[in-house]
Design a protein around this motif. Structure first.
Motif, PDB file in Angstrom:
ATOM      1  N   GLY A 120      12.486   7.895  -4.292  1.00  0.00           N
ATOM      2  CA  GLY A 120      12.462   8.134  -2.849  1.00  0.00           C
ATOM      3  C   GLY A 120      13.131   7.054  -2.029  1.00  0.00           C
ATOM      4  O   GLY A 120      13.541   5.999  -2.545  1.00  0.00           O
ATOM      5  N   GLY A 161      11.900   5.066   0.374  1.00  0.00           N
ATOM      6  CA  GLY A 161      11.178   3.816   0.600  1.00  0.00           C
ATOM      7  C   GLY A 161      11.509   2.782  -0.451  1.00  0.00           C
ATOM      8  O   GLY A 161      11.793   1.620  -0.149  1.00  0.00           O
ATOM      9  N   GLY A 215       8.133  -0.749  -0.807  1.00  0.00           N
ATOM     10  CA  GLY A 215       8.589   0.237  -1.791  1.00  0.00           C
ATOM     11  C   GLY A 215       7.429   0.916  -2.497  1.00  0.00           C
ATOM     12  O   GLY A 215       7.590   1.463  -3.577  1.00  0.00           O
ATOM     13  N   CYS A 245       8.940   3.048  -7.085  1.00  0.00           N
ATOM     14  CA  CYS A 245       7.558   2.948  -6.608  1.00  0.00           C
ATOM     15  C   CYS A 245       6.574   3.376  -7.692  1.00  0.00           C
ATOM     16  O   CYS A 245       6.967   3.823  -8.771  1.00  0.00           O
ATOM     17  N   ARG A 282       8.705   8.989 -10.770  1.00  0.00           N
ATOM     18  CA  ARG A 282       8.790  10.359 -11.294  1.00  0.00           C
ATOM     19  C   ARG A 282      10.009  10.557 -12.182  1.00  0.00           C
ATOM     20  O   ARG A 282      11.149  10.480 -11.724  1.00  0.00           O
ATOM     21  N   LYS A 307       3.546   2.994   6.595  1.00  0.00           N
ATOM     22  CA  LYS A 307       3.298   2.132   5.440  1.00  0.00           C
ATOM     23  C   LYS A 307       4.257   0.940   5.457  1.00  0.00           C
ATOM     24  O   LYS A 307       5.349   1.035   6.022  1.00  0.00           O
TER      25      LYS A 307
HETATM   26  S1  SF4 Z   1       5.632   6.663  -3.245  1.00  0.00           S
HETATM   27 FE1  SF4 Z   1       6.460   5.556  -1.462  1.00  0.00          FE
HETATM   28  S2  SF4 Z   1       8.465   4.738  -2.077  1.00  0.00           S
HETATM   29 FE2  SF4 Z   1       7.821   6.301  -3.572  1.00  0.00          FE
HETATM   30  S3  SF4 Z   1       8.863   8.123  -2.864  1.00  0.00           S
HETATM   31 FE3  SF4 Z   1       6.788   8.125  -1.994  1.00  0.00          FE
HETATM   32  S4  SF4 Z   1       6.954   7.128   0.027  1.00  0.00           S
HETATM   33 FE4  SF4 Z   1       8.828   6.701  -1.125  1.00  0.00          FE
END
Ligand code: SF4
Length: 478
Positions: free
Chosen positions: A116, A118, A160, A248, A252, A390
């Motif tokens: 993602g 973040g 992150g 993070c 996945r 966040k």
């Molecule tokens: S867990 Fe956090 S860093 Fe990972 S994709 Fe979701 S929002 Fe983004």
């Protein structure tokens, strides 16, 4: 993640965050929903026998991505970089990313990673030698590589969605370095690096990095990183890059090996379908202690001035989402709703339309620091009392919280299923022309838990943890 959960003493902020994450994982598994609302940049690594039709396979991948988006498994995440328009189906120039490689085997291997925004935004690339804050000079040596990795993890703090994992490339050029770093994230967390020199740095990082005590979501705690995987590429004599790809906790990945003549799946990667799904939690999930502060929006100045850093709150009532496009819009236009006393949620949910009704299927917080250039003005102009997101925000927002009487509440990054359950109703939507993740959703929530990490008295947990972990980082530099 289960190991991380057990490592944190019960009752701490990190332990609460990890409990919510664990509950979220269980909800996502049982409902087959997105584990996080940011379903990331779909990146496929495909190995094929000589002669396989890669043009056809790329088309198949694109169709699968579009279908997964239609079914609400993937959030529409592909945005035209010039116009800002969302393609709506995750297809567009550069999305999805598909890399092919030929190999000698007579099978097709397909691996997918969903990383993602973040965590992507916390990636870092160093051109060494370089002078690093708290660590001193990183030279063109393996010790210099170690310092760069430590710096990248420290710099990421909770933004992150820690605890995370890093893939690292030593060398290459700027482009191949980042690519190879991301490829390291396909390795298993418990594998052993075939190069003992790199294996030694991986072990050194893992044995020291958690002493930084950044913890889950940057709340402070014992687990900051769950994996470090390092590869190396040759480089030009004049260049020495260290590229760090941060992923993070959601981490996945999935893969299949296909029979190249029938297309049948012969084996799965990263999962064993014969193995039953073992729930993360063997106890109740996020349980209330009775010390939580109930907040019902719209909020008054006295409601938020009574809060202090560390308080756990349960928010109920109306809540409005807003992220990059909404914040930029509000700098030039009046808001579509009255924001006085409101709760503004940095969130780009996954939304599906059922008849003429909207249903939110995943709704965790997005990284707040992106809104730092706008947030103070928006609080001042429109009277927002609570901002939820966040990773925390910067000095300008902190000053605005104090001056105008507002708070920043940190929700648990990635806990998209958990928070979707706290949304009892979708009341409407504005600015839908920005696409579903960027629109302003009008929600009603009940008992939405978050932690006060920046209060109306000038205190910031994020600032404190960054400073304390920076001091610890200095001791690892020697
Ligand atoms: S867990 Fe956090 S860093 Fe990972 S994709 Fe979701 S929002 Fe983004």
């Amino acid at each position: 993640m289960k190991t991380s959960l057990h490592a944190e003493p019960a009752g701490t902020r990190s332990s609460q965050a990890l409990t919510i994450i664990a509950q979220n994982i269980d909800l996502a598994a049982s409902g087959e929903g997105a584990i996080c609302q940011d379903t990331g940049m779909p990146t496929f690594e495909i190995r094929t026998p000589v002669g396989a039709n890669q043009i056809w396979m790329r088309q198949q991948v694109r169709e699968a991505v579009a279908e997964a988006t239609r079914r609400g498994k993937l959030r529409p995440n592909s945005v035209d970089s010039i116009t800002g328009a969302n393609s709506g189906d995750n297809l567009g120039p550069g999305t999805p990313i598909v890399h092919f490689e030929q190999w000698e085997r007579d099978a097709i291997e397909i691996k997918l990673i969903l990383k993602g925004g973040g965590c992507e935004n916390t990636n870092a690339q160093y051109s060494v030698p370089v002078e690093l804050p708290n660590l001193g000079r990183a030279d063109r040596t393996l010790d210099g590589v170690r310092k760069c990795i430590l710096h990248a993890v420290w710099q990421a703090q909770g933004k992150g969605c820690s605890p995370g994992a890093v893939g690292v490339c030593v060398g290459g050029d700027r482009t191949s370095g980042y690519l190879h770093a991301k490829e390291q994230l396909f390795r298993s967390l418990d594998d052993v690096n075939p190069d003992p020199r790199l294996g030694e740095i991986e072990a050194s990082i893992m044995s020291t990095v958690n002493t930084l005590e950044i913890g889950a979501m940057g709340f402070g705690g014992k687990v900051t990183l769950i994996g470090c995987k390092i590869g190396a590429l040759n480089r030009l004599p004049a260049s020495f890059f260290v590229s760090v790809a941060y992923d993070c906790w959601a981490f996945r990945r999935l893969g299949v090996v296909l029979d190249s003549s029938t297309g049948a799946i012969t084996s799965w990667l990263y999962r064993d379908p014969a193995h039953p799904i073992i729930p993360m939690l063997d106890q109740a999930g996020f349980t209330r202690t009775g010390r939580e502060v109930a907040l019902r929006a719209p909020l008054g100045a006295e409601d938020v001035r009574a809060l202090k850093v560390g308080d756990v709150v349960l928010v109920s009532g109306p809540m409005f989402t807003g992220r990059d496009a909404v914040h930029s819009h509000l700098m030039k236009h009046e808001p579509p709703v009255d924001l006085r006393g409101s709760v503004l949620y940095h969130c780009g949910p996954v939304v599906v339309k059922e008849g003429d009704r909207w249903r939110i299927t995943a709704a965790g917080p997005t990284t707040s620091i992106r809104e730092e250039p706008y947030q103070a003005d928006i609080i001042k102009r429109y009277g927002v009392r609570a901002v939820i997101g966040k990773g925390g925000m910067g000095a300008k927002t902190l000053a605005a919280l104090k001056e105008h009487g507002a708070v920043y509440l940190n929700a648990i990054g990635g806990a998209a299923q958990f928070y979707a359950q706290a949304i009892t109703r979708v009341d409407g939507v504005s600015l839908l022309e920005f696409g579903t993740p960027e629109a302003m959703w009008h929600l009603t929530v009940e008992g939405f838990p978050a932690i006060v990490t920046m209060d109306a008295h000038g205190n910031s947990l994020h600032k404190d943890i960054e400073q304390a972990s920076g001091e610890r980082l200095a001791s690892l530099g020697a």
